[in-house]
Structures are given as C-alpha cells and as structure tokens.
Design a protein around this motif. Structure first.
Motif: not given
Length: 157
Positions: A22-28, A84-92, A111-120, A142-144
């Motif tokens: 994810x940081x590689x994309x961010x650095x661009x 966990x894996x699905x929220x990690x994919x949303x994170x990336x 990120x809203x979907x990530x937040x919901x999935x993170x709660x689950x 932090x995601x909030x």
C-alpha cells in the motif's frame, strides 16, 4: 509454543507486506497530488503515517496470529480470519483508490466498508480471543479517524 510464535510471526509478516504494498501506491502521490488537496485542520503531518501504520499492522498481525493459534479447523476461527483477510484487502484497496486512482469519493466508500467490516472482524475476534479483539481497537480508532479525514478531504475538494 513454537507453532504459536510462528503463527503470530507469519501473520505480522503478512500484515506488514500488505502495508508495504500500500505504501508503494501512496508514495506515487503523497509528495505531489496529495499536497495540492485542501485538508482539514486535524490532518496529521505526513511523517506520522508510516510509524502509526507500522505499529497498527504489527498489532493487527499479532491479533490475527493469536486467533490463528486457536486452530484453523474451528469454524469460529475460520470465520474470524476470513473477516480479517477481507478487511485487510479493503485496507490495501483504500490506498489504491485514494492515492493511486485519486478517487476521493470512492476512497470514502471503501473506507466506510472497511470500518463496517472491521467491526465484524473485532466481534468475531472477541468470540475467539478477547485479547485479539482488544489488539484491534487502536486500528479501529485510527480507521474511524481516517474515515473522518477522508470524508473531510472529499468534502473540501
């Protein structure tokens, strides 16, 4: 004991690799396009993101490793780790959508979907291990914050 440490080490490694990708994309975009955006007063300095995310990925990995050590054959463990894996994919995905594609609205949706999935995910982790669930709380906070930040950046631009 040795297999528990290995499970945790693997999980931390996977989380750190996802963060690195994810940081590689961010650095661009972080040193050019991102600088041109209007941002709210509560935007942290750029140097803060890397250490915070590194710590969060380590905590996430420890949490996932603890859950994994409970036995992947167990339905609750599988369910918790799938979440966990699905929220990690949303994170990336958020980094790709926000920094790579420069799509602020869709980054907000992600990120809203990530937040919901993170709660689950936290709820399922709690079923397997309360300690693992608690280790995800800093990430949740932090995601909030990141959700609010993403919303404000979208709104201001």
């Amino acid at each position: 004991m040795k297999s528990k440490i290995l499970h945790i080490a693997y999980a931390v490694g996977i989380c750190l690799v996802i963060g690195l990708l994810g940081s590689f994309v961010t650095q661009t975009s972080v040193n050019d396009w991102y600088l041109t955006l209007n941002k709210p007063f509560f935007t942290p300095p750029n140097w803060l993101f890397a250490p915070v995310w590194t710590l969060l990925y380590i905590l996430m990995g420890i949490a996932a490793g603890i859950v994994w050590t409970k036995g992947f054959y167990h339905l609750w463990v599988k369910t918790a780790l799938y979440h966990f894996v699905f929220q990690l994919l949303l994170n990336a995905s958020w980094s790709i959508v926000f920094f790579g594609l420069k799509e602020l609205f869709w980054a907000l949706v992600v990120i809203v979907c990530l937040l919901i999935l993170l709660i689950f995910t936290i709820r399922w982790f709690k079923v397997v291990s309360k300690t693992a669930a608690w280790l995800l709380i800093p990430y949740f906070i932090w995601v909030c914050y990141a959700t609010l930040l993403t919303y404000k950046i979208w709104e201001m631009n």
